[in-house]
Design an enzyme around this catalytic site. Structure first.
Site, short mmCIF file in Angstrom:
data_model
loop_
_atom_site.label_atom_id
_atom_site.label_comp_id
_atom_site.label_asym_id
_atom_site.label_seq_id
_atom_site.Cartn_x
_atom_site.Cartn_y
_atom_site.Cartn_z
CB SER A 11 -0.94 0.01 1.21
OG SER A 11 -0.21 -0.16 2.41
CG ASP A 186 -4.55 4.83 7.90
OD1 ASP A 186 -3.52 5.41 8.31
OD2 ASP A 186 -4.58 4.17 6.83
CG HIS A 189 -1.63 3.32 4.91
ND1 HIS A 189 -2.75 2.78 5.52
CD2 HIS A 189 -1.08 2.33 4.17
CE1 HIS A 189 -2.86 1.51 5.16
NE2 HIS A 189 -1.86 1.21 4.35
#
Length: 212
Positions: A11, A186, A189
């Site tokens: 990611s 979050d 990230h």
């Protein structure tokens, strides 16, 4: 001059967390390279959120990925973050530190295989090329065992830099103490600022292997 840049990973390579109208580190680093090397830079990205190191390694067995690796001047790799999450989850259910050690060894082994596989793909007609492997920042600064595991893993990972072409992008040091500033909502990230820091970390390493 033309530079071919191939980005592999999870990611972080996708750019998750950067925001709707903001890019991750890949496009940011592309622009930096273009300016620094006064060259056109083309980018190929092979990444998906949630990939663990074994799955990133598997990407290197795919013909269309091998084709890009074969001609790549710059290669970046992110990975092991998802392996870490699984370890933290498992540790919370069963507080056994060997869970982290096994995960660390597994990640490192897969990264070694990636470096070997890239060399194998490129050996026939390899122009100078550079590989940049990101170490891990700590998204769990309030969990002491997590920092212990990540610093141990990063120390182990640094051994990869003994291989030709390979240098470690030290985002752990860049993010340490600034996690709230550099991480997205979050808490895991990077945000836009964090991705800029990742790109800047790559820039600081330089382009010695490929600068003509």
């Amino acid at each position: 001059m033309r530079i071919e840049y191939t980005a592999l990973g999870d990611s972080l390579t996708v750019g998750r967390g950067s925001g709707l109208f903001s890019s991750g580190f890949v496009q940011r680093f592309r622009h930096i390279m273009q300016a620094d090397l006064e060259a056109e830079v083309s980018v190929s990205v092979f990444a998906k959120s949630g990939l663990e190191t074994e799955e990133i390694l598997h990407l290197l067995s795919l013909p269309h990925v091998q084709k890009r690796i074969q001609t790549a001047d710059m290669i970046t790799i992110t990975g092991c973050g998802n392996d870490l999450f699984e370890s933290v989850r498992a540790f919370q259910e069963n507080p056994d530190e060997t869970i982290f050690r096994r995960a660390s060894e597994h990640c490192h082994e897969n990264f070694e295989k990636m470096i070997t596989q890239i060399a194998r793909i490129k050996w026939k007609n390899a122009p100078p090329y550079a590989i940049r492997v990101f170490n891990l920042y700590n998204p769990f600064p309030d969990i002491p065992i997590a920092d212990k595991w990540i610093t141990s893993y990063n120390s182990h990972l640094s051994q990869l830099a003994s291989a030709p072409h390979v240098k470690i992008a030290d985002v752990y040091s860049a993010f340490k103490g600034k996690e709230k500033e550099y991480l997205s909502f979050d808490g895991v990230h990077p945000n836009s600022q964090g991705y800029q820091v990742m790109a800047d970390t790559l820039q600081k390493i330089g382009y010695g292997e490929i600068a003509h």
